[in-house]
Design an enzyme around this catalytic site. Structure first.
Site, PDB file in Angstrom:
ATOM      1  CB  SER A   1     -19.459   9.247   1.206  1.00  0.00           C
ATOM      2  OG  SER A   1     -18.212   9.456   0.262  1.00  0.00           O
TER       3      SER A   1
HETATM    4  N1  GSH Z   1      -9.334   9.196  -2.492  1.00  0.00           N
HETATM    5  C1  GSH Z   1     -10.987   8.307  -2.347  1.00  0.00           C
HETATM    6  C2  GSH Z   1     -11.197   8.136  -0.602  1.00  0.00           C
HETATM    7  C3  GSH Z   1     -12.266   7.081  -0.465  1.00  0.00           C
HETATM    8  C4  GSH Z   1     -12.770   6.962   0.806  1.00  0.00           C
HETATM    9  O1  GSH Z   1     -11.558   6.940   1.500  1.00  0.00           O
HETATM   10  N2  GSH Z   1     -14.156   7.217   1.198  1.00  0.00           N
HETATM   11  C5  GSH Z   1     -14.770   6.201   2.455  1.00  0.00           C
HETATM   12  C6  GSH Z   1     -15.972   7.499   2.756  1.00  0.00           C
HETATM   13  S1  GSH Z   1     -15.620   9.053   2.551  1.00  0.00           S
HETATM   14  C7  GSH Z   1     -14.696   4.990   2.174  1.00  0.00           C
HETATM   15  O2  GSH Z   1     -14.865   4.912   1.524  1.00  0.00           O
HETATM   16  N3  GSH Z   1     -14.702   4.565   3.757  1.00  0.00           N
HETATM   17  C8  GSH Z   1     -14.957   2.892   3.865  1.00  0.00           C
HETATM   18  C9  GSH Z   1     -13.664   2.165   3.646  1.00  0.00           C
HETATM   19  O3  GSH Z   1     -12.257   2.688   3.523  1.00  0.00           O
HETATM   20  O4  GSH Z   1     -13.306   1.524   3.831  1.00  0.00           O
HETATM   21  C10 GSH Z   1     -11.672   9.006  -3.411  1.00  0.00           C
HETATM   22  O5  GSH Z   1     -11.609  10.357  -3.665  1.00  0.00           O
HETATM   23  O6  GSH Z   1     -12.632   8.593  -4.188  1.00  0.00           O
END
Ligand code: GSH
Length: 222
Positions: A12
């Protein structure tokens, strides 16, 4: 100082941005892996910590912060030996913030997540050409940010560099950076890659993500 726990997983990008910051500040922390592919982020326990169920989340003595950008800003503001990674000067800080909003909206959500979420979670392997074109256009924006600067937000490293390098080293899975078109972006990437903690905090996880993308049978469609 409180006990810091970072919830995340190496592929991630926003998790890697927090790892870069923790390493740059030389902070002790516990890393708790949340396996998105096993849906651990949707568990009752994790939803109590972060109802938006994203990684990264930072926990410090029961206080919870999520989204990589405020996590990085908090860590530097609280534990940095000076403010160079996130300047207190409001005009300098505004530039760092602009670059981080750009990362969040354009590079990560607009560029990366809009392709990888359907790819990994719904096996949508057809990618419209315009999405690839947008990624290349965003490299052009980054090149312009570096016009008079060695780093994304000025003459020294900031958390904007940490944020952006994680997306860029993931977006290359879909569009390589052409060194002749983007010489400053290529040089900036090399300078980030030479940081002593780079490989551990970003390089290895980025390679994992790129390998996951390459293992799919992608086709670019008009
Ligand atoms: N803008 C957020 C993005 C976080 C994000 O979307 N992370 C993804 C993984 S790269 C995630 O957790 N996806 C699972 C979900 O949204 O359920 C940050 O900078 O922390």
């Amino acid at each position: 100082m409180g006990k810091l726990v970072l919830y995340g997983i190496d592929p991630s990008p926003p998790v890697r941005a927090c790892l870069l910051t923790l390493k740059a500040l030389n902070l002790p922390f516990e890393y708790k892996v949340v396996n998105l592919f096993a849906k651990e982020h949707l568990s009752e326990e994790y939803l109590k910590k972060n109802p938006q169920h994203t990684v990264p989340t930072l926990e410090e003595d029961g206080h919870l912060i999520w989204d990589s950008h405020p996590i990085m800003a908090y860590l530097v503001s609280k534990y940095g030996k000076d403010d160079s990674l996130y300047p207190k000067d409001l005009l300098k800080r505004a530039v760092v913030d602009q670059r981080m909003y750009f990362e969040a909206g354009v590079l990560f959500q607009g560029g990366l997540r809009n392709i990888t979420a359907p790819l990994f979670f719904r096996n949508q392997t057809q990618i419209p050409q315009h999405q690839i074109d947008s990624i290349v256009e965003s490299y052009g924006f980054l090149e312009s940010f570096l016009k008079n600067n060695k780093y994304m937000a000025g003459d020294h490293l900031t958390i904007a560099d940490f944020s952006i390098v994680t997306s860029v080293t993931s977006l290359v899975a879909f569009a390589e950076i052409d060194q002749s078109k983007f010489p400053k972006l290529s040089a900036w990437l090399k300078s980030l890659q030479s940081l002593p903690f780079y490989e551990e905090a970003n390089g290895a996880g980025a390679k994992q993500l790129v390998a996951m993308v390459k293992s799919k049978n992608l086709t670019i469609v008009p």
